[in-house]
Design an enzyme around this catalytic site. Sequence first.
Site, short mmCIF file in Angstrom:
data_model
loop_
_atom_site.label_atom_id
_atom_site.label_comp_id
_atom_site.label_asym_id
_atom_site.label_seq_id
_atom_site.Cartn_x
_atom_site.Cartn_y
_atom_site.Cartn_z
N HIS A 20 0.87 -1.20 0.00
CA HIS A 20 0.00 0.00 0.00
C HIS A 20 0.90 1.24 0.00
O HIS A 20 1.27 1.77 1.04
CB HIS A 20 -0.94 0.00 1.21
CG HIS A 20 -2.01 1.06 1.11
ND1 HIS A 20 -3.35 0.76 1.12
CD2 HIS A 20 -1.93 2.40 0.98
CE1 HIS A 20 -4.05 1.87 1.01
NE2 HIS A 20 -3.20 2.90 0.93
N HIS A 22 1.45 4.81 -2.56
CA HIS A 22 1.01 5.57 -3.73
C HIS A 22 2.23 6.21 -4.39
O HIS A 22 2.95 6.97 -3.73
CB HIS A 22 0.03 6.67 -3.32
CG HIS A 22 -1.23 6.13 -2.72
ND1 HIS A 22 -2.37 5.92 -3.45
CD2 HIS A 22 -1.52 5.72 -1.45
CE1 HIS A 22 -3.32 5.43 -2.67
NE2 HIS A 22 -2.83 5.29 -1.44
N HIS A 201 -9.84 1.10 -0.78
CA HIS A 201 -9.63 1.88 0.44
C HIS A 201 -10.98 1.97 1.17
O HIS A 201 -11.95 2.49 0.59
CB HIS A 201 -9.20 3.31 0.13
CG HIS A 201 -7.75 3.48 -0.24
ND1 HIS A 201 -7.15 2.80 -1.26
CD2 HIS A 201 -6.80 4.30 0.28
CE1 HIS A 201 -5.89 3.19 -1.35
NE2 HIS A 201 -5.63 4.10 -0.44
N GLU A 204 -11.18 4.23 6.50
CA GLU A 204 -10.15 5.21 6.86
C GLU A 204 -10.87 6.47 7.32
O GLU A 204 -10.91 6.79 8.50
CB GLU A 204 -9.23 5.49 5.68
CG GLU A 204 -8.10 6.47 5.99
CD GLU A 204 -7.34 6.93 4.74
OE1 GLU A 204 -7.89 6.81 3.63
OE2 GLU A 204 -6.21 7.43 4.89
N ASP A 282 2.09 3.94 2.78
CA ASP A 282 1.12 4.85 2.15
C ASP A 282 1.80 5.94 1.31
O ASP A 282 1.86 5.82 0.10
CB ASP A 282 0.18 5.44 3.22
CG ASP A 282 -1.22 5.75 2.69
OD1 ASP A 282 -1.47 5.47 1.52
OD2 ASP A 282 -2.04 6.28 3.46
N ASP A 283 2.28 6.99 1.97
CA ASP A 283 2.92 8.12 1.25
C ASP A 283 4.16 8.56 2.04
O ASP A 283 4.11 9.59 2.74
CB ASP A 283 1.96 9.30 1.16
CG ASP A 283 0.62 8.92 0.56
OD1 ASP A 283 0.60 8.43 -0.58
OD2 ASP A 283 -0.41 9.10 1.24
ZN LIG Z 1 -3.77 4.88 0.41
#
Ligand SMILES: [Zn+2]
Length: 342
Positions: A20, A22, A201, A204, A282-283
């Site tokens: 996961h 991006h 997703h 969240e 994630d990021d």
């Molecule tokens: Zn995400």
Amino acid sequence: MLAFEQIPNVIKKMPKAEIHLHLEGAFTFDFLFELVQKYGSDPELKSIDDLKKKFIFKDFPNFIKTWFWKNQFFKRPEDFEESTYKTIKNLSLQNVIYAEVFFSPWDFVPNGLKMEEITEAIISGIQKAENELPIKCGLIADIVRDHGNKDAMHRLLQTTPFLNRGIVGVGLGGNELDFPPILFKEVFLEAKKKGFRTTVHAGESAGAESIFTAVNELQAERIGHGVRAIENSDLVEYLYYKQIPLEVCITSNLKTRVFSSLNEHPFDKFFRRGLLVTVNSDDPPMFGADITDEFFLLYDKLKYSFEELRKISLNTIQVSFLSDDEKKLYSKIINDYWRDIT
Ligand SMILES: [Zn+2]
């Protein structure tokens, strides 16, 4: 027994997988700074440190604003190719042996690019990294829910020629509250029919119902985040019973205030209950933590043993979109490493 100072290195060197992440949120600061210099005219940004400061967020709206700010600097296919290559290289330096990464080419169409040329550039950045480094990557096209379901079907059709030519699956990121999963049922069932693997997703910014819909109506194979399942104990039991994989991103959840502290974060409860959890970043540059930091957090803050870190790494391979033979190969790499350490 290893000395404490050695631990971060053990965790850095452990073979990992990440499912996961991006690409648009996983650039390297060095490369973004190159792009800012190439295209930008921001007199406030004189150094990489200035750029890094821009990514310290005051709040969630500020995070979104910065996200779109940086997108303007990706103007040409070669920018995507180089950024992808550098991001994958960065993963490989942390001994990530397999990664499934989201990308949302449509976010850059307003920059004057076609979805297809961005996708080709990203695939070629991945191939360059795979040829040079011991890492393999699968791409997941994030259809992005913010434009509603009509756009989504068109996006799926645009993605289809790339299936098994770099792209392995489709995902659904974006504004979960305003665009609930049910809107995308038809698109995800169609994606499945076409042979795409799927992840959605959910859980969240919205709660348990969003996760339940993603699993039951969209038939998502995996859930991105899924952490707000904790609000409904029946759902937690259901996820356990069905062994639905969750792509958990602890630091991301803390930074975006899904939970206000690590104590409140449900990762540990899920893991102890036997849910099929994985950890992910994630990021990374947006949240200031890469996959190595996520594993170190488990070790350092939640007191996970090496055995538990190994188990979580194996979970990630198990729930990946790799073939069974590839899963065996990557699981062996993980097991061989830990056998030598412990
Ligand atoms: Zn995400």
